[in-house]
Design an enzyme around this catalytic site. Sequence first.
Site, PDB file in Angstrom:
ATOM      1  N   LYS A 251       0.847  -1.199   0.000  1.00 43.95           N
ATOM      2  CA  LYS A 251       0.000   0.000   0.000  1.00 43.95           C
ATOM      3  C   LYS A 251       0.877   1.240   0.000  1.00 43.95           C
ATOM      4  O   LYS A 251       1.714   1.429   0.875  1.00 43.95           O
ATOM      5  CB  LYS A 251      -0.898  -0.008   1.231  1.00 43.95           C
ATOM      6  CG  LYS A 251      -1.732   1.269   1.417  1.00 43.95           C
ATOM      7  CD  LYS A 251      -2.510   1.225   2.731  1.00 43.95           C
ATOM      8  CE  LYS A 251      -3.168   2.568   3.042  1.00 43.95           C
ATOM      9  NZ  LYS A 251      -3.835   2.565   4.362  1.00 43.95           N
ATOM     10  N   ASP A 256      -2.318  10.496   3.817  1.00 42.66           N
ATOM     11  CA  ASP A 256      -3.737  10.161   3.945  1.00 42.66           C
ATOM     12  C   ASP A 256      -4.439  11.144   4.874  1.00 42.66           C
ATOM     13  O   ASP A 256      -4.292  11.082   6.091  1.00 42.66           O
ATOM     14  CB  ASP A 256      -3.885   8.735   4.485  1.00 42.66           C
ATOM     15  CG  ASP A 256      -5.347   8.331   4.655  1.00 42.66           C
ATOM     16  OD1 ASP A 256      -6.210   8.948   4.000  1.00 42.66           O
ATOM     17  OD2 ASP A 256      -5.615   7.400   5.431  1.00 42.66           O
ATOM     18  N   LYS A 263      -9.823  12.930   8.618  1.00 43.11           N
ATOM     19  CA  LYS A 263      -9.354  12.502   9.925  1.00 43.11           C
ATOM     20  C   LYS A 263      -9.291  13.679  10.897  1.00 43.11           C
ATOM     21  O   LYS A 263      -9.216  14.831  10.473  1.00 43.11           O
ATOM     22  CB  LYS A 263      -7.944  11.903   9.802  1.00 43.11           C
ATOM     23  CG  LYS A 263      -7.852  10.629   9.005  1.00 43.11           C
ATOM     24  CD  LYS A 263      -6.413  10.189   8.866  1.00 43.11           C
ATOM     25  CE  LYS A 263      -6.290   8.893   8.091  1.00 43.11           C
ATOM     26  NZ  LYS A 263      -6.798   7.737   8.836  1.00 43.11           N
ATOM     27  N   ASP A 274       1.556   6.163   5.973  1.00 46.09           N
ATOM     28  CA  ASP A 274       0.555   5.278   5.373  1.00 46.09           C
ATOM     29  C   ASP A 274       1.072   4.571   4.122  1.00 46.09           C
ATOM     30  O   ASP A 274       0.366   3.768   3.531  1.00 46.09           O
ATOM     31  CB  ASP A 274      -0.721   6.059   5.043  1.00 46.09           C
ATOM     32  CG  ASP A 274      -1.972   5.203   5.152  1.00 46.09           C
ATOM     33  OD1 ASP A 274      -1.911   4.161   5.826  1.00 46.09           O
ATOM     34  OD2 ASP A 274      -2.997   5.570   4.568  1.00 46.09           O
ATOM     35  N   ASP A 333     -12.076   7.273   4.125  1.00 46.14           N
ATOM     36  CA  ASP A 333     -10.864   7.013   4.900  1.00 46.14           C
ATOM     37  C   ASP A 333     -10.512   5.530   4.903  1.00 46.14           C
ATOM     38  O   ASP A 333      -9.513   5.127   5.474  1.00 46.14           O
ATOM     39  CB  ASP A 333     -11.029   7.523   6.342  1.00 46.14           C
ATOM     40  CG  ASP A 333      -9.714   7.570   7.097  1.00 46.14           C
ATOM     41  OD1 ASP A 333      -8.657   7.660   6.440  1.00 46.14           O
ATOM     42  OD2 ASP A 333      -9.732   7.515   8.343  1.00 46.14           O
ATOM     43  N   GLU A 335      -9.459   3.911   2.344  1.00 45.83           N
ATOM     44  CA  GLU A 335      -8.978   4.005   0.961  1.00 45.83           C
ATOM     45  C   GLU A 335      -7.915   2.966   0.625  1.00 45.83           C
ATOM     46  O   GLU A 335      -7.736   2.617  -0.544  1.00 45.83           O
ATOM     47  CB  GLU A 335      -8.426   5.411   0.699  1.00 45.83           C
ATOM     48  CG  GLU A 335      -6.980   5.673   1.101  1.00 45.83           C
ATOM     49  CD  GLU A 335      -6.707   5.490   2.587  1.00 45.83           C
ATOM     50  OE1 GLU A 335      -5.586   5.080   2.937  1.00 45.83           O
ATOM     51  OE2 GLU A 335      -7.607   5.753   3.410  1.00 45.83           O
ATOM     52  N   ARG A 337      -7.706  -0.221   1.050  1.00 41.85           N
ATOM     53  CA  ARG A 337      -8.234  -1.432   0.412  1.00 41.85           C
ATOM     54  C   ARG A 337      -8.679  -1.153  -1.020  1.00 41.85           C
ATOM     55  O   ARG A 337      -8.712  -2.057  -1.860  1.00 41.85           O
ATOM     56  CB  ARG A 337      -9.388  -1.981   1.259  1.00 41.85           C
ATOM     57  CG  ARG A 337     -10.591  -1.070   1.381  1.00 41.85           C
ATOM     58  CD  ARG A 337     -11.461  -1.401   2.577  1.00 41.85           C
ATOM     59  NE  ARG A 337     -10.845  -0.993   3.840  1.00 41.85           N
ATOM     60  CZ  ARG A 337     -11.376  -1.202   5.047  1.00 41.85           C
ATOM     61  NH1 ARG A 337     -12.530  -1.828   5.153  1.00 41.85           N
ATOM     62  NH2 ARG A 337     -10.743  -0.806   6.126  1.00 41.85           N
TER      63      ARG A 337
END
Length: 521
Positions: A251, A256, A263, A274, A333, A335, A337
Amino acid sequence: MNFELKSLDLAACAAEKCDALIVLVSEAFAPAKDALSQLIAQARASGDLEAKPGKLLQMYRPAAAAATRVLLVGVGDGAARHVRQAVATAVAAAKGPSLRKVLISFAGADAQKSVRAAVQAVAEATYVYTTTKSKPEGRTLSQVWLCAPDAAAAQAELALGTATVAGVELAKEWGNRPGNHATPTLLGTAAKSLARFPKIRCEVLGPKEVAALGMGSFMSVAQGSKEPLRFIVLHYSGAAKTVAPTVLVGKGITFDTGGVSIKPAAEMDEMKFDMCGAASVLGVFRALGDLKPAINVVGLIPACENMPDGGAVKPGDVVTSMSGQTIENLNTDAEGRLVLCDALTYAARFKPRAVIDIATLTGACVVALGGVRSGMFSADDSLAAALQAAGESALDPCWRLPLDDEYGEGLKSNFADMANVAGRAGGAITAAKFLQKFTGKMPWAHLDIAGTAWKSGAAKGATGRPVGLLLDYVLNQPPALIESAQAAPKSIVRRKMATQAIPAKTVAKTAAKTPRKTAAK
């Protein structure tokens, strides 16, 4: 920093001039007649030195040694994890601007089984991030001798240890960089730089190529950012083309915000981490470049930012993935996946022997396992067992969590084939169930590293995990599929550790030239 193996006993080590002599004292230590051995025996008899892992006794310019400082440290039964703990404790105690040469003596400990752990501990204890500092002060330690009566027996361990450290530190470098110094474009540049190693090649796809592949889920995450997405494809080809590769999918959300489902401001800066899954894939390839094993590995990194501008994907939007399955985005949030699912579909073209995705995916996994073990999910028992064993041998442990079909019930949607979230309960598992829908019949495992990829607080920074776990896994494929890795040279092994990071000035220049796209509508 140079690591060297030396065939020296404790008495010979004591005669060498150095800034610090670290003596690893195990429960099995049997003192010889030399002065330092007798000093250790006296310290143990008086209770001033314990064999318990990490217990430390320091001395300054003792008559029994030529070293400026001597540090006696217990390693218990001499297990690798105890050696790593002891060396980390001793190096941290000795660390200072004058520390340039260190000797580590395995007094009673099995060097063949613990050199790798010692090398990693030294690197961890002396690591310093410098890339975006105006007056960087890096490591002062430049030379480490690892001393044992039979150094030749530990050569392979040294080679593996130094390669692991090079990979871990590359992963740390990119994990630690701020979002403006680790954009998808710059991450692609870092991947391309790995092609300087034999057997490694790299291809970086941009928005047009990704659109042609039909990666609608991945593209939807990127559409709120001015930074163009990148899809990075790395190949390590050490075996015949007929040998199925292991595919590692990392990933790569380089920052993010949470998108429209933004967030909280507190600790949002840590969302630069991230992309630590992507960084771990880069780290594995860096290590493979040194080790040159006879295996095939493919690395896939979907890289983009998750930002909340006027073109960003909205809660309730439905997107079409590369697999053709549609997804209702109930929470922007969630995201990670959404970028991974398209990469998993892409992975099938390689007919892999196994696919492993690595992601800082869920806070739920942090709640479940904390920062000790990474979460591991797989419906393939043999793959799960191999990953578990690799984590234990690399001192980079994971823990298997369930994948019962009932956990996937919450992903049902009235408006698409599935939703991207299923509520708070079992959040790490439902995220894994989402990814499983894109793996088909491939042997697949998912590593949730949200709790292990970085540390917060005063020690804030990337850990480089799970490079060690992944490297041990790919190196220990069934013998029928691979040949032995290249043998280490018979002479004393000397390895120079380097992260090969792009200099800060180069990063700044590259960032200034990076083309920006308008937000997708």
